[in-house]
Write a protein that holds these residues in place. Structure first.
Motif, PDB file in Angstrom:
ATOM      1  N   MET A   4      37.980  44.770  47.322  1.00  0.00           N
ATOM      2  CA  MET A   4      36.574  45.203  47.362  1.00  0.00           C
ATOM      3  C   MET A   4      36.484  46.553  48.072  1.00  0.00           C
ATOM      4  O   MET A   4      36.969  46.702  49.187  1.00  0.00           O
ATOM      5  N   THR A   5      35.872  47.537  47.423  1.00  0.00           N
ATOM      6  CA  THR A   5      35.646  48.855  48.017  1.00  0.00           C
ATOM      7  C   THR A   5      34.152  49.007  48.308  1.00  0.00           C
ATOM      8  O   THR A   5      33.345  48.189  47.838  1.00  0.00           O
ATOM      9  N   PRO A   6      33.766  50.036  49.039  1.00  0.00           N
ATOM     10  CA  PRO A   6      32.332  50.223  49.305  1.00  0.00           C
ATOM     11  C   PRO A   6      31.486  50.401  48.054  1.00  0.00           C
ATOM     12  O   PRO A   6      30.280  50.169  48.087  1.00  0.00           O
ATOM     13  N   LEU A   7      32.148  50.795  46.938  1.00  0.00           N
ATOM     14  CA  LEU A   7      31.372  51.067  45.721  1.00  0.00           C
ATOM     15  C   LEU A   7      31.684  50.118  44.579  1.00  0.00           C
ATOM     16  O   LEU A   7      31.212  50.335  43.453  1.00  0.00           O
ATOM     17  N   GLY A   8      32.465  49.081  44.839  1.00  0.00           N
ATOM     18  CA  GLY A   8      32.745  48.128  43.771  1.00  0.00           C
ATOM     19  C   GLY A   8      34.123  47.498  43.913  1.00  0.00           C
ATOM     20  O   GLY A   8      34.845  47.730  44.882  1.00  0.00           O
ATOM     21  N   ILE A   9      34.517  46.704  42.906  1.00  0.00           N
ATOM     22  CA  ILE A   9      35.777  45.955  42.926  1.00  0.00           C
ATOM     23  C   ILE A   9      36.824  46.657  42.065  1.00  0.00           C
ATOM     24  O   ILE A   9      36.552  47.057  40.921  1.00  0.00           O
ATOM     25  N   MET A  10      38.029  46.805  42.601  1.00  0.00           N
ATOM     26  CA  MET A  10      39.166  47.317  41.851  1.00  0.00           C
ATOM     27  C   MET A  10      40.084  46.129  41.561  1.00  0.00           C
ATOM     28  O   MET A  10      40.487  45.407  42.483  1.00  0.00           O
ATOM     29  N   LYS A  11      40.431  45.940  40.279  1.00  0.00           N
ATOM     30  CA  LYS A  11      41.195  44.761  39.860  1.00  0.00           C
ATOM     31  C   LYS A  11      42.455  45.202  39.118  1.00  0.00           C
ATOM     32  O   LYS A  11      42.415  46.123  38.300  1.00  0.00           O
ATOM     33  N   ALA A  12      43.578  44.554  39.376  1.00  0.00           N
ATOM     34  CA  ALA A  12      44.850  44.851  38.710  1.00  0.00           C
ATOM     35  C   ALA A  12      45.396  43.588  38.065  1.00  0.00           C
ATOM     36  O   ALA A  12      45.341  42.491  38.641  1.00  0.00           O
ATOM     37  N   GLU A  13      45.953  43.753  36.835  1.00  0.00           N
ATOM     38  CA  GLU A  13      46.547  42.614  36.130  1.00  0.00           C
ATOM     39  C   GLU A  13      47.642  43.113  35.183  1.00  0.00           C
ATOM     40  O   GLU A  13      47.618  44.264  34.736  1.00  0.00           O
ATOM     41  N   PHE A  14      48.627  42.240  34.907  1.00  0.00           N
ATOM     42  CA  PHE A  14      49.697  42.600  33.983  1.00  0.00           C
ATOM     43  C   PHE A  14      49.186  42.504  32.551  1.00  0.00           C
ATOM     44  O   PHE A  14      48.329  41.690  32.226  1.00  0.00           O
ATOM     45  N   SER A  15      49.771  43.360  31.682  1.00  0.00           N
ATOM     46  CA  SER A  15      49.429  43.322  30.267  1.00  0.00           C
ATOM     47  C   SER A  15      50.682  43.652  29.465  1.00  0.00           C
ATOM     48  O   SER A  15      51.361  44.642  29.742  1.00  0.00           O
ATOM     49  N   GLN A  16      50.990  42.815  28.470  1.00  0.00           N
ATOM     50  CA  GLN A  16      52.182  43.043  27.648  1.00  0.00           C
ATOM     51  C   GLN A  16      51.919  44.042  26.544  1.00  0.00           C
ATOM     52  O   GLN A  16      52.843  44.539  25.909  1.00  0.00           O
ATOM     53  N   THR A  17      50.642  44.340  26.299  1.00  0.00           N
ATOM     54  CA  THR A  17      50.292  45.288  25.241  1.00  0.00           C
ATOM     55  C   THR A  17      49.341  46.339  25.787  1.00  0.00           C
ATOM     56  O   THR A  17      48.659  46.135  26.794  1.00  0.00           O
ATOM     57  N   TYR A  18      49.314  47.428  25.093  1.00  0.00           N
ATOM     58  CA  TYR A  18      48.401  48.523  25.480  1.00  0.00           C
ATOM     59  C   TYR A  18      47.020  48.259  24.883  1.00  0.00           C
ATOM     60  O   TYR A  18      46.893  47.939  23.689  1.00  0.00           O
ATOM     61  N   THR A  19      45.996  48.380  25.689  1.00  0.00           N
ATOM     62  CA  THR A  19      44.617  48.294  25.202  1.00  0.00           C
ATOM     63  C   THR A  19      43.927  49.621  25.464  1.00  0.00           C
ATOM     64  O   THR A  19      44.304  50.381  26.356  1.00  0.00           O
ATOM     65  N   THR A  20      42.909  49.889  24.687  1.00  0.00           N
ATOM     66  CA  THR A  20      42.200  51.171  24.786  1.00  0.00           C
ATOM     67  C   THR A  20      41.622  51.366  26.187  1.00  0.00           C
ATOM     68  O   THR A  20      41.014  50.456  26.750  1.00  0.00           O
ATOM     69  N   GLU A  21      41.842  52.550  26.701  1.00  0.00           N
ATOM     70  CA  GLU A  21      41.307  52.867  28.021  1.00  0.00           C
ATOM     71  C   GLU A  21      39.839  53.282  27.923  1.00  0.00           C
ATOM     72  O   GLU A  21      39.400  53.858  26.925  1.00  0.00           O
ATOM     73  N   HIS A  22      39.108  52.956  28.950  1.00  0.00           N
ATOM     74  CA  HIS A  22      37.714  53.387  29.068  1.00  0.00           C
ATOM     75  C   HIS A  22      37.562  54.075  30.416  1.00  0.00           C
ATOM     76  O   HIS A  22      38.500  54.104  31.219  1.00  0.00           O
ATOM     77  N   LYS A  23      36.382  54.608  30.681  1.00  0.00           N
ATOM     78  CA  LYS A  23      36.187  55.278  31.970  1.00  0.00           C
ATOM     79  C   LYS A  23      36.310  54.302  33.136  1.00  0.00           C
ATOM     80  O   LYS A  23      36.578  54.703  34.259  1.00  0.00           O
ATOM     81  N   SER A  24      36.139  53.002  32.850  1.00  0.00           N
ATOM     82  CA  SER A  24      36.233  52.008  33.921  1.00  0.00           C
ATOM     83  C   SER A  24      37.563  51.263  33.929  1.00  0.00           C
ATOM     84  O   SER A  24      37.732  50.281  34.645  1.00  0.00           O
ATOM     85  N   SER A  25      38.533  51.704  33.108  1.00  0.00           N
ATOM     86  CA  SER A  25      39.844  51.055  33.112  1.00  0.00           C
ATOM     87  C   SER A  25      40.921  52.068  32.773  1.00  0.00           C
ATOM     88  O   SER A  25      40.670  53.081  32.118  1.00  0.00           O
ATOM     89  N   VAL A  26      42.131  51.760  33.223  1.00  0.00           N
ATOM     90  CA  VAL A  26      43.265  52.637  32.969  1.00  0.00           C
ATOM     91  C   VAL A  26      44.507  51.766  32.788  1.00  0.00           C
ATOM     92  O   VAL A  26      44.635  50.701  33.417  1.00  0.00           O
TER      93      VAL A  26
END
Length: 460
Positions: free
Chosen positions: A349-371
């Protein structure tokens, strides 16, 4: 003098025939002259006349003698008199103010009570031209705002009617001479000789010098003050209209205005616009003296650097942002430095929201809220921190490095949010991502790469 006062009443429409008039009388020359003149006008104007005397009980037997004197004088002339005893000392303790301020409060409270009791249309007080001149000079000397009335108001709404001062057209010398010529008795208040009060010092030391230079100074000061007041009212109305067009957003506790629109205004309107905003945010029904604040904010807004803030009293802040100025009492989102480890999988939890990390076996399209970060390029552990002085990174799609501070400026991020904005870094403190804003350059992805997906769920 009587005719002069009557003409003044008629010219300014202070009251009309057949009305109920309540005269505030202390027993001094000013109020006794006023009450005597009203007595003479009573028949001619078909007035219903009442008098009110407030005993402040500050001068012991002298105060009691004033009350007895007025009771006898009014009874002999069939003028109904209401007398009220008030507790100035208790009011001083209650309001944490001095004697004069407390006396004023309880006196006008008594006036209002009596005015309602006798259903008076008008309350008359005996403030004269010299009083007006003294008040104007005292306020100027004290440093009051030019946006507040300097002198004594000729008339204003009060209780069930209005309060008027018909003696503002004459001075003290004329009043005393009138009392002597017409054999009107009056009492002398010994407290008027005390130099413990500011007004008495002005009355005894300043006013005699000014009268020596010009006996008509009270007229000139009143004219100047009235014209200045009328000019200010006009400019304040104009500033209010301009403000409506400059507001970008407004809600409880915050007003944001156009930077360019503000600087297009003439300086007198700029200052009044600041006054109006401060008065709104400080939630004052009556105009307050913001002179020092206006000067401080005015100087701050003249600076051409885009991002800065200043603190005023009671939690009010003013921000210079990209193309706007923001006045706010809202809680700032600024925070102290932080650095949080982001485990995979996991979240922080940051002062401006939640940062979440997870494993992924495939590439999914990036958005401004994900990388998406290839596992082979990941230098563990990951951290989420706020910016540091001198932060730079290598933005994706650009040649060379760029300051993080420049990203905030280019993206028009509000100044108070910048210090709290989360930044994703690797174990070597290399910036990988500024959520919602910019991703760093990462090596080209391979078809068989595995990834870590970082998502930011912000409340910005």
């Amino acid at each position: 003098m009587k005719q002069q006062i009557q003409n003044f009443i008629e010219e300014n429409d202070l009251f009309k025939e057949n009305q109920t008039i309540l005269v505030a009388v202390s027993g001094g020359a000013d109020s006794m002259a006023l009450l005597s003149i009203m007595q003479d006008m009573r028949v001619e104007w078909s007035l219903t006349l009442h008098a009110v005397h407030v005993n402040h009980q500050l001068r012991g037997e002298e105060s009691e003698e004033d009350a007895r004197f007025l009771k006898e004088w009014c009874a002999a002339r069939q003028i109904p008199l209401e007398q009220r005893n008030v507790d100035v000392s208790a009011q001083k303790i209650s309001d944490h103010v001095g004697t004069q301020a407390a006396a004023h409060t309880v006196r006008y409270r008594a006036f209002e009570e009596v005015m309602r009791k006798v259903n008076a249309d008008v309350l008359l007080t005996a403030h004269h031209g010299d009083d007006h001149a003294e008040s104007t000079l005292m306020k100027l000397n004290r440093g009051t705002s030019p946006y507040r009335r300097l002198g004594i108001t000729l008339e204003r709404n009060f209780a069930v009617g209005k309060l008027v001062r018909p003696l503002l057209c004459v001075n003290k010398e004329m009043i005393v001479n009138y009392c002597r010529t017409h054999h009107i008795p009056y009492r002398n208040d010994s407290s008027n000789q005390s130099e413990a009060y500011t007004r008495n010092r002005f009355r005894k030391q300043i006013m005699p010098f000014l009268k020596g230079e010009n006996p008509l100074n009270y007229k000139h000061i009143r004219r100047y003050e009235e014209w200045q007041h009328e000019d200010n009212e006009f400019l304040m109305e104009l500033a209010n209209e301009k403000l409506k067009n400059l507001i970008i957003s407004q809600r409880d506790g915050a007003v944001t205005i156009s930077r360019f629109g503000y600087h297009e205004l003439a300086i007198p309107l700029q200052r009044r616009l600041i006054h109006l905003i401060l008065n709104c945010l400080y939630n004052k029904e009556k105009a307050r003296d913001f002179s020092s604040y206006i000067e401080q904010v005015e100087h701050f807004l003249k600076n051409h650097s885009k991002f800065a803030s200043i603190d005023l009293r009671d939690g009010l802040k003013v921000y210079r942002q990209n193309d706007c100025y923001r006045f706010t009492q809202e809680d700032s989102v600024e925070s102290d430095n932080y650095c949080l480890e982001l485990k995979v999988p996991g979240d922080v939890m940051t002062p401006l929201g939640i940062m979440k990390a997870e494993f992924s076996q495939t590439y999914t399209t990036e958005h401004k809220s994900s990388v998406m970060i290839p596992l082979k390029d990941l230098s563990s552990p990951l951290y989420v921190r706020n910016r540091r002085s001198g932060d730079r990174f290598y933005p994706k799609g650009l040649n060379g490095s760029k300051k993080v501070s420049r990203v905030f400026i280019d993206k028009k991020i509000d100044f108070p949010k910048r210090q709290s904005w989360p930044i994703l870094v690797n174990g070597m403190d290399e910036i990988l991502w500024i959520p919602l804003l910019h991703k760093a350059e990462i090596s080209k992805q391979e078809a068989d790469d595995h990834y870590v997906r970082i998502t930011f769920l912000g409340n910005t």
